[in-house]
Scaffold this motif. Structure first.
Motif, mmCIF file in Angstrom:
data_model
loop_
_atom_site.group_PDB
_atom_site.id
_atom_site.type_symbol
_atom_site.label_atom_id
_atom_site.label_comp_id
_atom_site.label_asym_id
_atom_site.label_seq_id
_atom_site.Cartn_x
_atom_site.Cartn_y
_atom_site.Cartn_z
ATOM 1 N N GLU A 1 61.888 99.559 63.096
ATOM 2 C CA GLU A 1 61.410 98.208 62.807
ATOM 3 C C GLU A 1 61.884 97.245 63.888
ATOM 4 O O GLU A 1 62.836 97.501 64.612
ATOM 5 C CB GLU A 1 61.907 97.757 61.443
ATOM 6 N N GLY A 2 61.200 96.120 63.971
ATOM 7 C CA GLY A 2 61.593 95.079 64.909
ATOM 8 C C GLY A 2 60.604 94.941 66.053
ATOM 9 O O GLY A 2 59.857 95.863 66.370
ATOM 10 N N ARG A 3 60.618 93.770 66.679
ATOM 11 C CA ARG A 3 59.736 93.470 67.798
ATOM 12 C C ARG A 3 60.555 93.362 69.070
ATOM 13 O O ARG A 3 61.544 92.620 69.123
ATOM 14 C CB ARG A 3 58.969 92.169 67.537
ATOM 15 N N VAL A 4 60.174 94.102 70.077
ATOM 16 C CA VAL A 4 60.875 94.102 71.360
ATOM 17 C C VAL A 4 59.929 93.570 72.423
ATOM 18 O O VAL A 4 58.739 93.935 72.458
ATOM 19 C CB VAL A 4 61.352 95.521 71.735
ATOM 20 N N TYR A 5 60.428 92.719 73.322
ATOM 21 C CA TYR A 5 59.578 92.170 74.373
ATOM 22 C C TYR A 5 59.075 93.264 75.306
ATOM 23 O O TYR A 5 59.804 94.183 75.672
ATOM 24 C CB TYR A 5 60.340 91.130 75.202
ATOM 25 N N GLY A 6 57.825 93.160 75.688
ATOM 26 C CA GLY A 6 57.220 94.040 76.682
ATOM 27 C C GLY A 6 56.140 93.286 77.427
ATOM 28 O O GLY A 6 55.784 92.161 77.052
ATOM 29 N N PRO A 7 55.580 93.877 78.473
ATOM 30 C CA PRO A 7 54.578 93.156 79.268
ATOM 31 C C PRO A 7 53.269 92.929 78.533
ATOM 32 O O PRO A 7 52.489 92.057 78.922
ATOM 33 C CB PRO A 7 54.367 94.085 80.471
ATOM 34 N N GLY A 8 53.003 93.705 77.473
ATOM 35 C CA GLY A 8 51.732 93.548 76.781
ATOM 36 C C GLY A 8 50.575 94.083 77.607
ATOM 37 O O GLY A 8 50.768 94.728 78.640
ATOM 38 N N ASN A 9 49.389 93.832 77.130
ATOM 39 C CA ASN A 9 48.211 94.316 77.846
ATOM 40 C C ASN A 9 47.922 93.412 79.034
ATOM 41 O O ASN A 9 48.423 92.287 79.117
ATOM 42 C CB ASN A 9 47.004 94.365 76.910
ATOM 43 N N TRP A 10 47.111 93.917 79.960
ATOM 44 C CA TRP A 10 46.708 93.069 81.075
ATOM 45 C C TRP A 10 45.257 92.665 80.863
ATOM 46 O O TRP A 10 44.432 93.427 80.367
ATOM 47 C CB TRP A 10 46.950 93.748 82.412
ATOM 48 N N ASP A 11 44.968 91.429 81.226
ATOM 49 C CA ASP A 11 43.636 90.861 81.030
ATOM 50 C C ASP A 11 42.857 91.034 82.331
ATOM 51 O O ASP A 11 42.871 90.173 83.212
ATOM 52 C CB ASP A 11 43.758 89.390 80.651
ATOM 53 N N VAL A 12 42.195 92.176 82.469
ATOM 54 C CA VAL A 12 41.483 92.507 83.699
ATOM 55 C C VAL A 12 40.099 93.044 83.338
ATOM 56 O O VAL A 12 39.870 93.493 82.212
ATOM 57 C CB VAL A 12 42.243 93.561 84.538
ATOM 58 N N PRO A 13 39.164 93.022 84.284
ATOM 59 C CA PRO A 13 37.842 93.607 84.024
ATOM 60 C C PRO A 13 37.928 95.103 83.759
ATOM 61 O O PRO A 13 38.804 95.791 84.269
ATOM 62 C CB PRO A 13 37.059 93.320 85.314
ATOM 63 N N LYS A 14 36.996 95.612 82.969
ATOM 64 C CA LYS A 14 36.901 97.042 82.726
ATOM 65 C C LYS A 14 36.385 97.735 83.990
ATOM 66 O O LYS A 14 35.688 97.138 84.810
ATOM 67 C CB LYS A 14 35.949 97.320 81.565
ATOM 68 N N PRO A 15 36.705 99.020 84.156
ATOM 69 C CA PRO A 15 36.254 99.730 85.363
ATOM 70 C C PRO A 15 34.747 99.679 85.566
ATOM 71 O O PRO A 15 34.277 99.530 86.710
ATOM 72 C CB PRO A 15 36.734 101.172 85.115
ATOM 73 N N GLU A 16 33.986 99.781 84.468
ATOM 74 C CA GLU A 16 32.526 99.796 84.604
ATOM 75 C C GLU A 16 31.957 98.453 85.025
ATOM 76 O O GLU A 16 30.800 98.362 85.437
ATOM 77 C CB GLU A 16 31.876 100.256 83.298
ATOM 78 N N ASP A 17 32.778 97.398 84.965
ATOM 79 C CA ASP A 17 32.308 96.067 85.361
ATOM 80 C C ASP A 17 32.657 95.732 86.814
ATOM 81 O O ASP A 17 32.402 94.609 87.270
ATOM 82 C CB ASP A 17 32.919 95.007 84.437
ATOM 83 N N ILE A 18 33.256 96.676 87.544
ATOM 84 C CA ILE A 18 33.672 96.451 88.924
ATOM 85 C C ILE A 18 32.825 97.311 89.853
ATOM 86 O O ILE A 18 32.622 98.497 89.602
ATOM 87 C CB ILE A 18 35.167 96.799 89.109
ATOM 88 N N THR A 19 32.329 96.727 90.923
ATOM 89 C CA THR A 19 31.514 97.466 91.886
ATOM 90 C C THR A 19 32.376 98.465 92.645
ATOM 91 O O THR A 19 33.436 98.094 93.168
ATOM 92 C CB THR A 19 30.861 96.500 92.895
ATOM 93 N N PRO A 20 31.968 99.720 92.713
ATOM 94 C CA PRO A 20 32.760 100.706 93.465
ATOM 95 C C PRO A 20 32.871 100.311 94.930
ATOM 96 O O PRO A 20 31.900 99.837 95.523
ATOM 97 C CB PRO A 20 31.964 102.008 93.304
ATOM 98 N N PRO A 21 34.041 100.494 95.535
ATOM 99 C CA PRO A 21 34.209 100.151 96.960
ATOM 100 C C PRO A 21 33.639 101.242 97.851
ATOM 101 O O PRO A 21 33.331 102.352 97.407
ATOM 102 C CB PRO A 21 35.729 100.063 97.108
ATOM 103 N N ASP A 22 33.504 100.914 99.132
ATOM 104 C CA ASP A 22 33.206 101.945 100.134
ATOM 105 C C ASP A 22 34.502 102.694 100.418
ATOM 106 O O ASP A 22 35.515 102.099 100.777
ATOM 107 C CB ASP A 22 32.686 101.303 101.431
ATOM 108 N N TYR A 23 34.478 104.001 100.247
ATOM 109 C CA TYR A 23 35.696 104.792 100.374
ATOM 110 C C TYR A 23 35.944 105.185 101.817
ATOM 111 O O TYR A 23 35.029 105.522 102.550
ATOM 112 C CB TYR A 23 35.598 106.071 99.530
ATOM 113 N N GLY A 24 37.243 105.203 102.190
ATOM 114 C CA GLY A 24 37.663 105.859 103.413
ATOM 115 C C GLY A 24 37.820 107.343 103.141
ATOM 116 O O GLY A 24 37.604 107.816 102.021
ATOM 117 N N PRO A 25 38.224 108.117 104.143
ATOM 118 C CA PRO A 25 38.341 109.568 103.966
ATOM 119 C C PRO A 25 39.278 109.969 102.839
ATOM 120 O O PRO A 25 38.973 110.852 102.052
ATOM 121 C CB PRO A 25 38.867 110.044 105.325
ATOM 122 N N MET A 26 40.469 109.306 102.723
ATOM 123 C CA MET A 26 41.407 109.686 101.681
ATOM 124 C C MET A 26 40.897 109.267 100.306
ATOM 125 O O MET A 26 41.203 109.914 99.301
ATOM 126 C CB MET A 26 42.780 109.043 101.938
#
Length: 264
Positions: free
Chosen positions: A111-136
């Protein structure tokens, strides 16, 4: 998966495939495939449904080449709540890396509440345009959120997904998915506006739960360095929230010069 795996199984040996090549030496393997294969072997030998692989530490003390790999595993301790196991990465008859994994039994949360970073408020992967990849970049899939490898802004966030199996014919488990990805903490934490000048000598992955889905979120939280020695850390997420973090130590390293152009 349709893409070439990092390794093919040949009896007790694992045969590295060309895609497993690393950035520091064209004749050596990438650190991520070392961590991934050791994580795969430890889970295969000692994983149990009631236990979470809460910590994986991989010491990488020599760059392995493309010789077939033997992985030797050993159980250090089997208890009711804690299990510890080790694995050794042997290439060409020489020990190149070792890993230890601590498995913790799932139990009722106190029981009890411990501080943590919580979730991050970021776009979902499907909402981000894929980048042009380098070789790696073709070793994985990314969806950059904020910052980048040549961005002076110290805030760096990205999604990463694996696009190939560690061992051919063996689908990735949730733990193996994050074990092979966690080595990304080194370039993501240590890259500068001049490029990546550090090679990591280890990586440690901490998980309080296994990831859900294929995407792992990385958020740079720290980089410190002096006299050519660096430490770095990233928080890790899936689309449901935080799952743990990864950290590494690294040494200053010059990249090999590019090969001279070939004459027609």
């Amino acid at each position: 998966m349709q893409n070439e795996p990092f390794f093919q199984r040949d009896g007790i040996l694992y045969v590295p495939q060309p895609i497993a090549r690393g950035p520091w030496n064209p004749q050596s393997l990438h650190g991520r495939v070392i961590a991934g294969l050791l994580g795969h072997a430890l889970e295969e030998a000692f994983g149990e449904p009631d236990f979470v692989p809460a910590r994986l530490t991989v010491d990488m003390f020599k760059l392995p080449g493309f010789d077939p790999i033997e992985v030797r595993t050993a159980l250090v301790r089997q208890g009711g709540r804690i299990k510890v196991a080790e694995a050794e990465f042997i290439s060409g008859g020489v020990s190149m890396a070792k890993a230890s994994c601590q498995f913790l039994r799932r139990t009722e949360a106190p029981e009890g509440r411990v501080y943590g970073p919580g979730n991050w408020d970021v776009p979902k992967p499907e909402d981000i345009t894929p980048p042009d990849y380098g070789p790696m970049g073709r070793m994985w899939a990314t969806r950059p959120i904020k910052g980048g490898f040549n961005d002076p802004n110290d805030v760096r966030q990205t999604w990463m997904a694996e696009v190939r199996e560690i061992v051919g014919g063996m689908p990735l488990t949730p733990f193996q998915r994050v074990a092979v990805a966690c080595d990304f903490v080194s370039p993501f934490a240590h890259v500068s506006d001049k490029g990546l000048g550090y090679i990591n000598s280890d990586v440690t992955l901490y998980l309080h739960r296994l990831p859900v889905g294929e995407w792992i979120g990385f958020e740079k939280t720290d980089h410190q360095a002096a006299e050519g020695i660096a430490v770095g850390e990233c928080r890790l997420y899936d689309e449901q929230g935080p799952i743990g973090f990864a950290s590494c130590a690294a040494l200053g390293q010059k990249r090999p010069p590019p090969p001279p152009p070939t004459k027609a």
